[in-house]
Design a protein around this motif. Structure first.
Motif, PDB file in Angstrom:
ATOM      1  N   SER A 293       0.870  -1.182   0.000  1.00  0.00           N
ATOM      2  CA  SER A 293       0.000   0.000   0.000  1.00  0.00           C
ATOM      3  C   SER A 293       0.897   1.218   0.000  1.00  0.00           C
ATOM      4  O   SER A 293       1.947   1.232   0.648  1.00  0.00           O
ATOM      5  CB  SER A 293      -0.890   0.021   1.243  1.00  0.00           C
ATOM      6  OG  SER A 293      -1.628   1.238   1.282  1.00  0.00           O
TER       7      SER A 293
ATOM      8  N   GLU B 220      -6.892  -5.682  -0.378  1.00  0.00           N
ATOM      9  CA  GLU B 220      -7.745  -6.263  -1.415  1.00  0.00           C
ATOM     10  C   GLU B 220      -8.360  -5.109  -2.200  1.00  0.00           C
ATOM     11  O   GLU B 220      -9.002  -4.237  -1.611  1.00  0.00           O
ATOM     12  CB  GLU B 220      -8.861  -7.096  -0.777  1.00  0.00           C
ATOM     13  CG  GLU B 220      -9.857  -7.648  -1.777  1.00  0.00           C
ATOM     14  CD  GLU B 220     -10.891  -8.557  -1.113  1.00  0.00           C
ATOM     15  OE1 GLU B 220     -10.502  -9.631  -0.619  1.00  0.00           O
ATOM     16  OE2 GLU B 220     -12.075  -8.179  -1.059  1.00  0.00           O
TER      17      GLU B 220
ATOM     18  N   SER C  82      -1.823   3.502   5.964  1.00  0.00           N
ATOM     19  CA  SER C  82      -2.188   2.145   5.529  1.00  0.00           C
ATOM     20  C   SER C  82      -2.400   1.148   6.675  1.00  0.00           C
ATOM     21  O   SER C  82      -1.538   0.976   7.546  1.00  0.00           O
ATOM     22  CB  SER C  82      -1.078   1.615   4.618  1.00  0.00           C
ATOM     23  OG  SER C  82      -1.177   0.219   4.457  1.00  0.00           O
TER      24      SER C  82
ATOM     25  N   SER D 277      -8.428  -5.159   5.865  1.00  0.00           N
ATOM     26  CA  SER D 277      -9.393  -4.472   5.005  1.00  0.00           C
ATOM     27  C   SER D 277     -10.390  -3.726   5.871  1.00  0.00           C
ATOM     28  O   SER D 277     -10.601  -4.076   7.037  1.00  0.00           O
ATOM     29  CB  SER D 277     -10.074  -5.532   4.133  1.00  0.00           C
ATOM     30  OG  SER D 277     -11.440  -5.268   3.982  1.00  0.00           O
TER      31      SER D 277
HETATM   32  C1  LIG Z   1      -9.621   0.694  -5.389  1.00  0.00           C
HETATM   33  C2  LIG Z   1     -10.077   0.086  -4.099  1.00  0.00           C
HETATM   34  C3  LIG Z   1     -10.748  -1.121  -4.126  1.00  0.00           C
HETATM   35  C4  LIG Z   1     -11.147  -1.737  -2.936  1.00  0.00           C
HETATM   36  N1  LIG Z   1     -11.735  -2.967  -2.966  1.00  0.00           N
HETATM   37  C5  LIG Z   1     -11.977  -3.633  -1.804  1.00  0.00           C
HETATM   38  C6  LIG Z   1     -12.452  -4.979  -1.822  1.00  0.00           C
HETATM   39  O1  LIG Z   1     -12.656  -5.581  -2.847  1.00  0.00           O
HETATM   40  N2  LIG Z   1     -12.625  -5.607  -0.628  1.00  0.00           N
HETATM   41  C7  LIG Z   1     -12.402  -4.975   0.569  1.00  0.00           C
HETATM   42  O2  LIG Z   1     -12.573  -5.603   1.614  1.00  0.00           O
HETATM   43  N3  LIG Z   1     -11.966  -3.702   0.612  1.00  0.00           N
HETATM   44  C8  LIG Z   1     -11.742  -3.012  -0.540  1.00  0.00           C
HETATM   45  N4  LIG Z   1     -11.273  -1.716  -0.512  1.00  0.00           N
HETATM   46  C9  LIG Z   1     -11.117  -1.062   0.779  1.00  0.00           C
HETATM   47  C10 LIG Z   1      -9.778  -1.396   1.408  1.00  0.00           C
HETATM   48  O3  LIG Z   1      -9.931  -2.519   2.241  1.00  0.00           O
HETATM   49  C11 LIG Z   1      -9.289  -0.209   2.237  1.00  0.00           C
HETATM   50  O4  LIG Z   1      -9.176   0.943   1.417  1.00  0.00           O
HETATM   51  C12 LIG Z   1      -7.980  -0.510   2.930  1.00  0.00           C
HETATM   52  O5  LIG Z   1      -7.769   0.488   3.908  1.00  0.00           O
HETATM   53  C13 LIG Z   1      -6.820  -0.542   1.924  1.00  0.00           C
HETATM   54  O6  LIG Z   1      -5.633  -0.947   2.546  1.00  0.00           O
HETATM   55  P1  LIG Z   1      -4.543   0.097   3.131  1.00  0.00           P
HETATM   56  O7  LIG Z   1      -5.214   0.740   4.327  1.00  0.00           O
HETATM   57  O8  LIG Z   1      -3.398  -0.762   3.534  1.00  0.00           O
HETATM   58  O9  LIG Z   1      -4.202   1.089   2.075  1.00  0.00           O
HETATM   59  C14 LIG Z   1     -10.900  -1.099  -1.693  1.00  0.00           C
HETATM   60  C15 LIG Z   1     -10.231   0.149  -1.697  1.00  0.00           C
HETATM   61  C16 LIG Z   1      -9.832   0.726  -2.873  1.00  0.00           C
HETATM   62  C17 LIG Z   1      -9.075   2.038  -2.834  1.00  0.00           C
END
Ligand SMILES: Cc1cc2nc3c(=O)[nH]c(=O)nc-3n(C[C@H](O)[C@H](O)[C@H](O)COP(=O)(O)O)c2cc1C
Length: 187
Positions: free
Chosen positions: A9, A80, A14, A115
């Motif tokens: 990330s 994810e 994150s 997530s």
């Molecule tokens: C483009 C995008 C797609 C996402 N798709 C999913 C998903 O399919 N499933 C899910 O549980 N969370 C999804 N999320 C939410 C992420 O779990 C959340 O943004 C998480 O904080 C991302 O990880 P990070 O905090 O390490 O950046 C998505 C977020 C983004 C930005």
């Protein structure tokens, strides 16, 4: 046992970086040396065969490959995105796959995901296994997920739920013993 640790990330706050740091702390407590990297250290262009033919493999991809090769195993935390792995991680794997020998081949990895949703990123981890295992990596059979990640971490970065920490600790220990057996085999 030396591990390379990476969270896929780029975001400052994150959840996956937090999770990776928890994993690194547990692994260190069990005697591992952990090299924690930032994904931003390995900013590379989209994979493009023309670019490879013209300029070779980007230095950032080669640097990532060297860090992986210097370790016995890997802790990999991945968000994810849309039920799958993030594009920047797949792109990095695609560049790594062009290096000879492929740096992740024969290495082991423990994969994990945090997530904001209720499923904890497990669908993305199953997708992530495909290119990693396809390239010959030993991905530990058990994986770790944190659902509802926005509520899961304390201010000091640790996991709030002591039972979750206990489960994660047992998994990290299990991975370390599998990883050292694989490393001893010389794979
Ligand atoms: C483009 C995008 C797609 C996402 N798709 C999913 C998903 O399919 N499933 C899910 O549980 N969370 C999804 N999320 C939410 C992420 O779990 C959340 O943004 C998480 O904080 C991302 O990880 P990070 O905090 O390490 O950046 C998505 C977020 C983004 C930005």
């Amino acid at each position: 046992m030396r591990l390379f640790a990476l969270a896929a990330s780029l975001r400052q706050a994150s959840l996956n970086r937090k999770l990776l740091h928890v994993a690194a702390g547990l692994a260190r407590r069990h005697g591992a040396e952990v090299d924690v990297a930032e994904f931003r250290e390995f900013t590379m262009p989209y994979f493009d065969a023309d670019l490879q033919a013209r300029d070779g493999i980007p230095e950032a991809a080669q640097a990532l490959g060297r860090r992986i090769l210097a370790a016995d195993g890997m802790l990999l935390a991945s968000p994810e995105y849309n039920y799958s792995l993030p594009g920047h991680l797949k792109n990095a794997i695609d560049w790594l796959s062009r290096i000879r020998p492929v740096p992740i081949r024969g290495k082991s990895a423990l994969v994990m995901s945090a997530s904001t949703g209720p499923i904890g990123g497990i669908r993305g981890l199953w997708q992530l296994r495909i290119p990693l295992e396809g390239l010959g990596m030993f991905v530990h059979p058990d994986m770790y997920i944190v659902p509802h990640g926005n509520d899961a971490f304390a201010a000091d970065g640790g996991l709030k739920d002591p039972k979750a920490v206990e489960r994660f600790d047992a998994l990290v220990r299990d991975y370390l013993s599998a990883a050292s057996a694989l490393a001893r085999r010389g794979v």
